[in-house]
Design a protein around this motif. Sequence first.
Motif, PDB file in Angstrom:
ATOM      1  N   MET A   1       0.835  -1.203   0.000  1.00 33.30           N
ATOM      2  CA  MET A   1       0.000   0.000   0.000  1.00 33.30           C
ATOM      3  C   MET A   1       0.863   1.244   0.000  1.00 33.30           C
ATOM      4  O   MET A   1       1.972   1.243   0.511  1.00 33.30           O
ATOM      5  N   GLN A   2       0.325   2.303  -0.585  1.00 32.66           N
ATOM      6  CA  GLN A   2       1.045   3.573  -0.654  1.00 32.66           C
ATOM      7  C   GLN A   2       1.024   4.286   0.694  1.00 32.66           C
ATOM      8  O   GLN A   2       0.068   4.172   1.456  1.00 32.66           O
ATOM      9  N   GLY A   3       2.106   5.007   0.988  1.00 35.65           N
ATOM     10  CA  GLY A   3       2.180   5.762   2.227  1.00 35.65           C
ATOM     11  C   GLY A   3       1.460   7.094   2.126  1.00 35.65           C
ATOM     12  O   GLY A   3       0.807   7.407   1.129  1.00 35.65           O
ATOM     13  N   LYS A   4       1.598   7.894   3.161  1.00 36.96           N
ATOM     14  CA  LYS A   4       0.864   9.158   3.267  1.00 36.96           C
ATOM     15  C   LYS A   4       1.793  10.239   3.810  1.00 36.96           C
ATOM     16  O   LYS A   4       2.737   9.948   4.530  1.00 36.96           O
ATOM     17  N   LEU A   5       1.486  11.503   3.456  1.00 38.68           N
ATOM     18  CA  LEU A   5       2.207  12.648   4.013  1.00 38.68           C
ATOM     19  C   LEU A   5       1.400  13.222   5.169  1.00 38.68           C
ATOM     20  O   LEU A   5       0.227  13.548   5.016  1.00 38.68           O
ATOM     21  N   TYR A   6       2.045  13.356   6.328  1.00 43.29           N
ATOM     22  CA  TYR A   6       1.408  13.939   7.509  1.00 43.29           C
ATOM     23  C   TYR A   6       2.041  15.303   7.784  1.00 43.29           C
ATOM     24  O   TYR A   6       3.252  15.393   8.021  1.00 43.29           O
ATOM     25  N   LEU A   7       1.239  16.355   7.732  1.00 42.91           N
ATOM     26  CA  LEU A   7       1.728  17.697   8.047  1.00 42.91           C
ATOM     27  C   LEU A   7       1.549  17.904   9.547  1.00 42.91           C
ATOM     28  O   LEU A   7       0.424  18.019  10.038  1.00 42.91           O
ATOM     29  N   CYS A   8       2.656  17.918  10.278  1.00 43.43           N
ATOM     30  CA  CYS A   8       2.607  17.917  11.743  1.00 43.43           C
ATOM     31  C   CYS A   8       2.992  19.284  12.311  1.00 43.43           C
ATOM     32  O   CYS A   8       4.138  19.719  12.183  1.00 43.43           O
ATOM     33  N   ALA A   9       2.041  19.940  12.960  1.00 40.68           N
ATOM     34  CA  ALA A   9       2.309  21.241  13.584  1.00 40.68           C
ATOM     35  C   ALA A   9       3.134  21.050  14.846  1.00 40.68           C
ATOM     36  O   ALA A   9       2.816  20.204  15.681  1.00 40.68           O
ATOM     37  N   THR A  10       4.209  21.818  14.962  1.00 40.35           N
ATOM     38  CA  THR A  10       5.081  21.738  16.139  1.00 40.35           C
ATOM     39  C   THR A  10       5.026  23.066  16.900  1.00 40.35           C
ATOM     40  O   THR A  10       4.571  24.077  16.367  1.00 40.35           O
ATOM     41  N   PRO A  11       5.484  23.109  18.146  1.00 35.79           N
ATOM     42  CA  PRO A  11       5.404  24.334  18.952  1.00 35.79           C
ATOM     43  C   PRO A  11       6.128  25.516  18.314  1.00 35.79           C
ATOM     44  O   PRO A  11       7.140  25.347  17.631  1.00 35.79           O
ATOM     45  N   ILE A  12       5.602  26.723  18.563  1.00 34.10           N
ATOM     46  CA  ILE A  12       6.261  27.943  18.073  1.00 34.10           C
ATOM     47  C   ILE A  12       7.156  28.544  19.152  1.00 34.10           C
ATOM     48  O   ILE A  12       7.810  29.557  18.922  1.00 34.10           O
ATOM     49  N   GLY A  13       7.199  27.927  20.301  1.00 30.85           N
ATOM     50  CA  GLY A  13       8.034  28.411  21.402  1.00 30.85           C
ATOM     51  C   GLY A  13       7.952  27.466  22.577  1.00 30.85           C
ATOM     52  O   GLY A  13       8.912  26.777  22.906  1.00 30.85           O
ATOM     53  N   ASN A  14       6.796  27.405  23.199  1.00 28.51           N
ATOM     54  CA  ASN A  14       6.583  26.551  24.365  1.00 28.51           C
ATOM     55  C   ASN A  14       6.395  25.100  23.910  1.00 28.51           C
ATOM     56  O   ASN A  14       5.466  24.778  23.173  1.00 28.51           O
ATOM     57  N   LEU A  15       7.275  24.211  24.373  1.00 26.52           N
ATOM     58  CA  LEU A  15       7.240  22.815  23.925  1.00 26.52           C
ATOM     59  C   LEU A  15       5.991  22.071  24.377  1.00 26.52           C
ATOM     60  O   LEU A  15       5.691  20.991  23.868  1.00 26.52           O
ATOM     61  N   GLU A  16       5.249  22.639  25.321  1.00 25.34           N
ATOM     62  CA  GLU A  16       4.017  21.985  25.757  1.00 25.34           C
ATOM     63  C   GLU A  16       2.897  22.137  24.726  1.00 25.34           C
ATOM     64  O   GLU A  16       1.888  21.445  24.808  1.00 25.34           O
ATOM     65  N   ASP A  17       3.104  23.024  23.746  1.00 25.21           N
ATOM     66  CA  ASP A  17       2.075  23.256  22.728  1.00 25.21           C
ATOM     67  C   ASP A  17       2.220  22.278  21.562  1.00 25.21           C
ATOM     68  O   ASP A  17       2.362  22.662  20.399  1.00 25.21           O
ATOM     69  N   ILE A  18       2.176  20.999  21.873  1.00 26.39           N
ATOM     70  CA  ILE A  18       2.206  19.966  20.844  1.00 26.39           C
ATOM     71  C   ILE A  18       1.110  18.965  21.183  1.00 26.39           C
ATOM     72  O   ILE A  18       0.856  18.674  22.348  1.00 26.39           O
ATOM     73  N   THR A  19       0.429  18.469  20.163  1.00 30.43           N
ATOM     74  CA  THR A  19      -0.714  17.595  20.427  1.00 30.43           C
ATOM     75  C   THR A  19      -0.275  16.140  20.604  1.00 30.43           C
ATOM     76  O   THR A  19       0.776  15.716  20.103  1.00 30.43           O
ATOM     77  N   LEU A  20      -1.096  15.379  21.292  1.00 27.74           N
ATOM     78  CA  LEU A  20      -0.835  13.953  21.480  1.00 27.74           C
ATOM     79  C   LEU A  20      -0.828  13.238  20.137  1.00 27.74           C
ATOM     80  O   LEU A  20      -0.048  12.303  19.926  1.00 27.74           O
ATOM     81  N   ARG A  21      -1.673  13.694  19.232  1.00 23.97           N
ATOM     82  CA  ARG A  21      -1.741  13.072  17.906  1.00 23.97           C
ATOM     83  C   ARG A  21      -0.452  13.280  17.123  1.00 23.97           C
ATOM     84  O   ARG A  21       0.040  12.368  16.454  1.00 23.97           O
ATOM     85  N   VAL A  22       0.106  14.497  17.214  1.00 24.54           N
ATOM     86  CA  VAL A  22       1.373  14.767  16.512  1.00 24.54           C
ATOM     87  C   VAL A  22       2.487  13.905  17.102  1.00 24.54           C
ATOM     88  O   VAL A  22       3.291  13.313  16.362  1.00 24.54           O
ATOM     89  N   LEU A  23       2.554  13.809  18.418  1.00 23.77           N
ATOM     90  CA  LEU A  23       3.586  12.986  19.051  1.00 23.77           C
ATOM     91  C   LEU A  23       3.480  11.535  18.604  1.00 23.77           C
ATOM     92  O   LEU A  23       4.491  10.890  18.283  1.00 23.77           O
ATOM     93  N   ARG A  24       2.268  11.014  18.574  1.00 19.86           N
ATOM     94  CA  ARG A  24       2.078   9.616  18.154  1.00 19.86           C
ATOM     95  C   ARG A  24       2.488   9.437  16.692  1.00 19.86           C
ATOM     96  O   ARG A  24       3.177   8.467  16.342  1.00 19.86           O
TER      97      ARG A  24
END
Length: 278
Positions: A1-24
Amino acid sequence: MQGKLYLCATPIGNLEDITLRVLRTLKEADLIAAEDTRNSIRLLNRFEIKTPMTSYHEYNKIEKGHYLIEQMKGGKNVALITDAGTPGISDPGEELVKMCYEEGVEVTSLPGASACVTALTLSGLSTRRFCFEAFLPSEKKEKQVVLEELKGETRTIIIYEAPHRLVRTLEELLQTLGNRRVTVCRELTKKHETAFATNLEEALLHYKETEPRGECVLVIEGKSRREMAEEARRQWEGLSVEEHMEIYTGKGMDRKEAMKQVAKDRGVSRRDIYQMLL
C-alpha cells in the motif's frame, strides 16, 4: 500500500504546545522530513522520538520532494515538520503538498500551533476577517507593489518580520498605510512574550529607542469602510454631476441606474442628483 504525508504542527516556542496526535504520528512515521534537522532534534529528544530524520528545506525542496514522493509511493509514511508552527504556511512545505497531489499521494494535516493565528487572537483587533502576508518581499519594487495592495485592505493584516528589519518595515508601513492601529507580538508562547498594542507611529518611535529582539508578528488594522467611502467621494469631487453621469451612461447604463450609481458614489440621495441635473 502507498504511504501518506502527515503535516505535523510543532510548537512555536513553548514545547508543551504539541498535540498527542502529533507525538504519536512522529513516533509511528517511517521518516520525518524537517526544515532544520539540528533544530528539530531537540524537539525529538525532548519527547524521546527515535524516528529517522531527513532535511527538507527551501534549497532542496524539489530534489528532496521527488525523493520523499518515491518513499511514500513505496509504502512509507512521511511526517513533515517545520522549524516552528504548521508546515505549509510561509515555508517550503506547500511545494511538497502540491507534488503529492500531482502524484496521487494522500495528504493529511494535523492541526496545532500557528504564529499568525496566535498573534491575531492576542492582538485586540478584529478577527472576523483577516489576510496573511507572511514576510514582505525583500526586493524593493515587489515590496512596494504589495504595500500598495495593502493600502486599500479592509481586513486585519498579519505580517511576519525579523527583529533586525522591524524598524524599516514599520517605517514603510507608516508611510504607505498611514497611522493605523497595530499590535506588535514578540516571542509568542515563550517566557518573554509581549503584545504591544499601539499605532504604527508610536511603535516606530518605541523600537527606534528600544532594540527589538525575537521574531515578530505585526497585526495591523485594516482600512475602515467609512474611510474608503470618504476617499471615494473625494475622488468624484473634481467632476461635475453631468461628467460623472457620462462615465456610467458611456458604459451602457440607462439614465436611472446611472443616477443611482452617481448618488452612491457621492454619498447623496438620487433625488439630490436629479435636482442637480435639472
